[in-house]
Scaffold this motif. Structure first.
Motif, short mmCIF file in Angstrom:
data_model
loop_
_atom_site.label_atom_id
_atom_site.label_comp_id
_atom_site.label_asym_id
_atom_site.label_seq_id
_atom_site.Cartn_x
_atom_site.Cartn_y
_atom_site.Cartn_z
N MET A 103 -15.83 -1.15 5.46
CA MET A 103 -15.99 0.30 5.32
C MET A 103 -17.07 0.57 4.26
SD MET A 103 -13.44 1.45 7.30
CE MET A 103 -12.82 3.03 6.85
N GLU A 104 -17.60 1.78 4.32
CA GLU A 104 -18.61 2.20 3.34
C GLU A 104 -18.28 3.61 2.86
OE1 GLU A 104 -23.16 1.64 3.66
OE2 GLU A 104 -22.71 3.58 4.57
N ARG A 105 -18.30 3.80 1.54
CA ARG A 105 -18.19 5.16 1.00
C ARG A 105 -19.52 5.85 1.25
NH1 ARG A 105 -15.47 4.61 -4.90
NH2 ARG A 105 -17.66 4.81 -5.41
N VAL A 106 -19.48 6.98 1.92
CA VAL A 106 -20.70 7.68 2.31
C VAL A 106 -21.48 8.17 1.10
CG1 VAL A 106 -21.58 9.69 3.58
CG2 VAL A 106 -19.78 8.29 4.59
N LEU A 107 -20.79 8.61 0.06
CA LEU A 107 -21.43 9.19 -1.13
C LEU A 107 -22.38 8.22 -1.82
CD1 LEU A 107 -21.57 11.53 -3.21
CD2 LEU A 107 -19.68 10.40 -4.41
N ASP A 108 -21.95 6.98 -2.02
CA ASP A 108 -22.76 6.05 -2.82
C ASP A 108 -23.08 4.73 -2.11
OD1 ASP A 108 -20.30 4.78 -2.88
OD2 ASP A 108 -19.97 5.08 -5.03
N GLY A 109 -22.64 4.57 -0.86
CA GLY A 109 -22.96 3.36 -0.11
C GLY A 109 -22.13 2.14 -0.50
N ARG A 110 -21.14 2.31 -1.38
CA ARG A 110 -20.29 1.18 -1.78
C ARG A 110 -19.51 0.68 -0.57
NH1 ARG A 110 -14.92 1.20 -3.00
NH2 ARG A 110 -14.17 -0.73 -3.89
N GLN A 111 -19.62 -0.62 -0.30
CA GLN A 111 -18.89 -1.21 0.82
C GLN A 111 -17.64 -1.91 0.33
OE1 GLN A 111 -21.55 -3.64 3.18
NE2 GLN A 111 -22.75 -1.87 3.83
N PHE A 112 -16.60 -1.89 1.15
CA PHE A 112 -15.34 -2.54 0.80
C PHE A 112 -14.63 -2.92 2.08
CE2 PHE A 112 -14.66 1.98 1.15
CZ PHE A 112 -13.39 2.14 1.72
N ARG A 113 -13.74 -3.89 1.95
CA ARG A 113 -12.98 -4.37 3.10
C ARG A 113 -11.58 -3.77 3.08
NH1 ARG A 113 -15.95 -7.50 6.13
NH2 ARG A 113 -17.56 -8.72 5.16
N VAL A 114 -11.15 -3.31 4.26
CA VAL A 114 -9.81 -2.78 4.45
C VAL A 114 -9.03 -3.78 5.28
CG1 VAL A 114 -8.48 -0.93 5.56
CG2 VAL A 114 -10.55 -0.37 4.24
N VAL A 115 -7.86 -4.15 4.80
CA VAL A 115 -7.03 -5.14 5.48
C VAL A 115 -6.35 -4.52 6.70
CG1 VAL A 115 -5.01 -6.65 5.26
CG2 VAL A 115 -6.64 -6.43 3.36
N ILE A 116 -6.46 -5.21 7.82
CA ILE A 116 -5.66 -4.90 9.02
C ILE A 116 -4.47 -5.84 8.92
CG2 ILE A 116 -5.58 -4.79 11.53
CD1 ILE A 116 -8.73 -4.87 11.41
N PRO A 117 -3.26 -5.31 8.75
CA PRO A 117 -2.12 -6.20 8.53
C PRO A 117 -1.86 -7.08 9.74
CG PRO A 117 -1.36 -3.97 8.99
CD PRO A 117 -2.86 -3.90 8.86
N ALA A 118 -1.39 -8.30 9.47
CA ALA A 118 -1.04 -9.22 10.56
C ALA A 118 0.05 -8.58 11.42
CB ALA A 118 -0.57 -10.54 9.99
N PHE A 119 -0.12 -8.69 12.74
CA PHE A 119 0.89 -8.16 13.65
C PHE A 119 1.13 -9.15 14.78
CE2 PHE A 119 -3.20 -6.29 14.76
CZ PHE A 119 -3.30 -6.46 16.13
N SER A 120 2.37 -9.15 15.26
CA SER A 120 2.79 -10.08 16.31
C SER A 120 2.50 -9.52 17.69
CB SER A 120 4.29 -10.35 16.20
OG SER A 120 4.57 -10.96 14.95
N LEU A 121 2.19 -10.43 18.59
CA LEU A 121 2.03 -10.12 20.01
C LEU A 121 3.09 -10.95 20.72
CD1 LEU A 121 -1.85 -10.52 20.04
CD2 LEU A 121 -0.60 -8.35 20.07
N ILE A 122 4.15 -10.28 21.20
CA ILE A 122 5.30 -10.98 21.75
C ILE A 122 5.72 -10.34 23.07
CG2 ILE A 122 7.69 -11.71 21.34
CD1 ILE A 122 7.17 -11.31 18.33
N ALA A 123 5.78 -11.15 24.12
CA ALA A 123 6.34 -10.65 25.38
C ALA A 123 7.82 -10.35 25.13
CB ALA A 123 6.17 -11.68 26.48
N PRO A 124 8.31 -9.20 25.59
CA PRO A 124 9.69 -8.77 25.26
C PRO A 124 10.77 -9.78 25.61
CG PRO A 124 8.50 -6.98 26.33
CD PRO A 124 7.62 -8.19 26.38
#
Length: 128
Positions: A103-124
């Motif tokens: 991601m980037e803050r539009v105001l000052d161009g500072r970039q940072f990473r946002v974590v996408i939490p681990a999630f399971s993919l499971i057939a029911p």
């Protein structure tokens, strides 16, 4: 459903197995996931890139990286929410995904990473 907040940006994930598009006899399992991105920070942010690690029960790991999400690079003002749906194919009926958004803050161009939490993919049927 899982959620994680990084630098004021909350990512929530909800998954669903797609039996109509899966073919277990040919080791083909399709899952969709809905992502909700909420900007709880004081800054306008832009999603630049995504980076995924996709794991199946055979120990296979795939890495996916690229610009934006589903062809977009959304800009979120403070309080804005952006959601999208995407999908993943696995060769097993059990797996997981995790990753980050650049991601980037539009105001000052500072970039940072946002974590996408681990999630399971499971057939029911695996949950019995």
């Amino acid at each position: 459903m899982v959620s994680k907040v990084t630098d004021g940006v909350k990512v929530t994930v909800l998954t669903e197995f797609q039996p109509d598009y899966s073919n277990p006899g040919q080791d083909h399992y399709v899952f969709t996931y809905k992502i909700l991105i909420e900007n709880h920070s004081e800054h306008t942010v832009k999603l630049l890139r995504r980076h995924w690690l996709i794991y199946d029960a055979n120990g296979t790991v795939r890495e996916v990286e690229g610009a934006g999400i589903v062809g977009l690079q959304p800009i979120l003002e403070p309080g804005d929410v952006h959601d999208y749906v995407s999908g993943c194919n696995l060769r097993t009926d059990l797996g997981k995904m995790a990753g980050t958004y650049l991601m980037e803050r539009v105001l000052d161009g500072r970039q940072f990473r946002v974590v996408i939490p681990a999630f399971s993919l499971i057939a029911p049927y695996r949950m019995n």
